[in-house]
Scaffold this motif. Structure first.
Motif, mmCIF file in Angstrom:
data_model
loop_
_atom_site.group_PDB
_atom_site.id
_atom_site.type_symbol
_atom_site.label_atom_id
_atom_site.label_comp_id
_atom_site.label_asym_id
_atom_site.label_seq_id
_atom_site.Cartn_x
_atom_site.Cartn_y
_atom_site.Cartn_z
ATOM 1 N N GLY A 74 0.800 -1.225 0.000
ATOM 2 C CA GLY A 74 0.000 0.000 0.000
ATOM 3 C C GLY A 74 0.829 1.269 0.000
ATOM 4 O O GLY A 74 0.288 2.369 0.066
ATOM 5 N N GLY A 75 2.153 1.146 -0.092
ATOM 6 C CA GLY A 75 3.041 2.303 0.018
ATOM 7 C C GLY A 75 3.210 3.065 -1.285
ATOM 8 O O GLY A 75 2.501 2.823 -2.278
ATOM 9 N N HIS A 76 4.189 3.976 -1.295
ATOM 10 C CA HIS A 76 4.416 4.854 -2.431
ATOM 11 C C HIS A 76 4.650 4.033 -3.706
ATOM 12 O O HIS A 76 5.547 3.205 -3.761
ATOM 13 C CB HIS A 76 5.623 5.751 -2.138
ATOM 14 N N ALA A 87 5.426 -4.236 -4.072
ATOM 15 C CA ALA A 87 5.277 -4.279 -2.611
ATOM 16 C C ALA A 87 5.947 -5.523 -2.036
ATOM 17 O O ALA A 87 5.839 -6.618 -2.598
ATOM 18 C CB ALA A 87 3.798 -4.243 -2.231
ATOM 19 N N ALA A 88 6.624 -5.332 -0.912
ATOM 20 C CA ALA A 88 7.272 -6.447 -0.219
ATOM 21 C C ALA A 88 7.457 -6.049 1.240
ATOM 22 O O ALA A 88 7.475 -4.864 1.562
ATOM 23 C CB ALA A 88 8.633 -6.770 -0.842
ATOM 24 N N PRO A 110 8.850 7.892 6.917
ATOM 25 C CA PRO A 110 9.586 6.721 6.438
ATOM 26 C C PRO A 110 8.638 5.568 6.122
ATOM 27 O O PRO A 110 7.575 5.454 6.727
ATOM 28 C CB PRO A 110 10.479 6.343 7.629
ATOM 29 N N GLN A 111 9.020 4.743 5.152
ATOM 30 C CA GLN A 111 8.305 3.489 4.884
ATOM 31 C C GLN A 111 9.082 2.304 5.442
ATOM 32 O O GLN A 111 8.534 1.457 6.115
ATOM 33 C CB GLN A 111 8.107 3.293 3.378
ATOM 34 N N PHE A 112 10.359 2.272 5.101
ATOM 35 C CA PHE A 112 11.216 1.190 5.593
ATOM 36 C C PHE A 112 12.132 1.751 6.679
ATOM 37 O O PHE A 112 12.648 2.856 6.549
ATOM 38 C CB PHE A 112 12.078 0.633 4.461
#
Ligand SMILES: [Zn+2]
Length: 433
Positions: free
Chosen positions: A172-174, A181-182, A221-223
């Protein structure tokens, strides 16, 4: 010896030197480009009256005034023009259509149609003198299919393409809609391996949110650091570089700690504004991480700057100057495709943005040629005019070190030694055998 002279019209006219060559079927092996001046991709001064000898798509020799001409050379004179290496756009997206709704249009487009559109986008870049592009995010690995289409002999050549495939992002991220996606250490390592098996040139990671994706916040941040470390570790084990999309200041710090090779955008955003600690800027410079600045906008498109960028504009500009003064390795990337102000040939508008950050004209030209090629892993083949490198060159009207707008007065493009007609309107491309 058979010599063909370019019968081009006055190179200072608006049409420029249309490269019209006479036919001489028995004299094919060498082409010599002669111009008034040359920027070699590195030097801070132009060379006067160069001759660039091309054979089999590669630069065989570079001479100053009066240099020897090989026997049986076809000579193309480009009087009044300056030769430069072909431009390198280190960050674009061939799959986005530079419309008001690139994401919506993408969702409605089949892979086979998308591949065609991507090829056309790449050709548009090439006609503007961008002879190498790095696609930092596609769908279905389609940009990889287009690689190699730049080979001599193709009816409609493309620029050299370096490709990442779908960027790795959180569920669902950028840019999740690109299919990358992972999550989890094992999932992320598997995602890297999948890309390696597909044959990507670089791993692209969405370390923070971005402006293109609803629900994604650029400053968040995502990760985390551990995830980035796993991705970098797996990629480097497989011999692949990693570049991360990072607006968030936290993500930039995590990416530097993880040992990434490149950082895209690098805006240092926080929830409240912008924060670029001195130690972080110094680390980016010390590790010679390629900083891919997002530069170039088509001035005919009057798009509103998103509010989250507008409110931070002054601070963003100040941090760019700090990065430059710190000795960071700055590289021009346009992010072409993401909006109407970002058509796929928009890199030619990059010089002014780079000048605003304090780069000298020679530094600007390097950021758009030799340094960008280096960041793309092609420093040994692209971005310079030197013996042994691919014959990717452009000829511009004027001295780009005195007048950066000369880059937009494009009069000739050579890709792999082959003449590509620049985008001078509806005139057909002129074939040079
Ligand atoms: Zn991008």
């Amino acid at each position: 010896m058979s010599t063909e002279l370019d019968a081009g019209r006055t190179p200072t006219g608006s049409r420029g030197a249309d490269v019209i060559t006479l036919d001489a079927p028995h004299a094919r092996r060498f082409t010599v480009l002669r111009a008034a001046a040359m920027f070699d991709g590195v030097s801070s001064a132009l060379m006067a009256r160069p001759s660039v000898v091309i054979a089999d798509g590669v630069i065989a020799a570079v001479h100053g005034p009066g240099g020897p001409l090989p026997a049986r050379a076809r000579v193309v004179d480009l009087p009044g023009l300056t030769l430069m290496p072909g431009l390198v756009d280190a960050h674009l997206h061939l799959c986005f259509d530079a419309s008001n709704d690139p994401v919506g249009h993408l969702a409605e487009t089949s892979d086979s149609l998308l591949r065609e559109q991507m090829a056309e986008a790449a050709r548009r870049a090439l006609r503007a003198g961008v002879t190498t592009v790095r696609d930092l995010g596609d769908r279905s690995y389609l940009a990889l299919d287009l690689r190699g289409s730049d080979l001599a002999g193709m009816a409609r050549p493309l620029p050299a393409i370096v490709a990442a495939g779908p960027p790795i992002t959180i569920p669902g991220g950028h840019c999740h809609f690109l299919g990358g996606a992972a999550s989890g250490q094992r999932g992320l390592r598997a995602a890297v391996r999948e890309r390696a098996e597909r044959g990507v040139d670089v791993i692209k990671v969405m370390a923070s949110g971005g402006n293109l994706t609803p629900g994604s916040l650029a400053h968040e941040p995502q990760f985390g650091a551990e995830s980035l470390r796993a991705i970098v570790d797996e990629a480097h084990r497989l011999g692949l570089p990693v570049t991360v999309h990072a607006h968030s200041a936290r993500s930039i710090a995590d990416a530097v700690a993880a040992g990434v090779d490149g950082i895209e955008h690098a805006t240092f955003m926080t929830a409240a504004g912008v924060a670029a600690p001195e130690a972080l800027i110094r680390a980016i410079a010390a590790q010679q991480i390629a900083v891919g600045w997002t530069v170039g906008r088509d001035p005919s498109q009057r798009e509103a700057v998103p509010p989250q960028i507008a409110s931070r504009m002054a601070a963003l500009g100040a941090n760019r100057r700090r990065l430059h003064e710190s000795g960071a390795m700055l590289v021009a990337g346009s992010d072409a495709g993401v909006s109407p102000a970002k058509p796929h040939d928009v890199l030619r508008y990059a010089p002014e943005d780079l000048a605003a950050a304090g780069l000298s004209p020679a530094e600007i030209l390097r950021a758009m040629t030799s340094r960008a090629a280096q960041a793309c892993g092609l420093g040994h083949r692209k971005g310079r005019i030197a013996s042994g490198l691919d014959a990717d060159l452009i000829a511009v009207d004027g001295n780009p070190l005195d007048d950066l707008a000369a880059i937009r007065r494009l009069r000739a493009v050579y890709a792999g030694g082959r003449a590509i007609h620049p985008d001078l309107g509806s005139r057909a491309r002129i074939e040079v055998p």
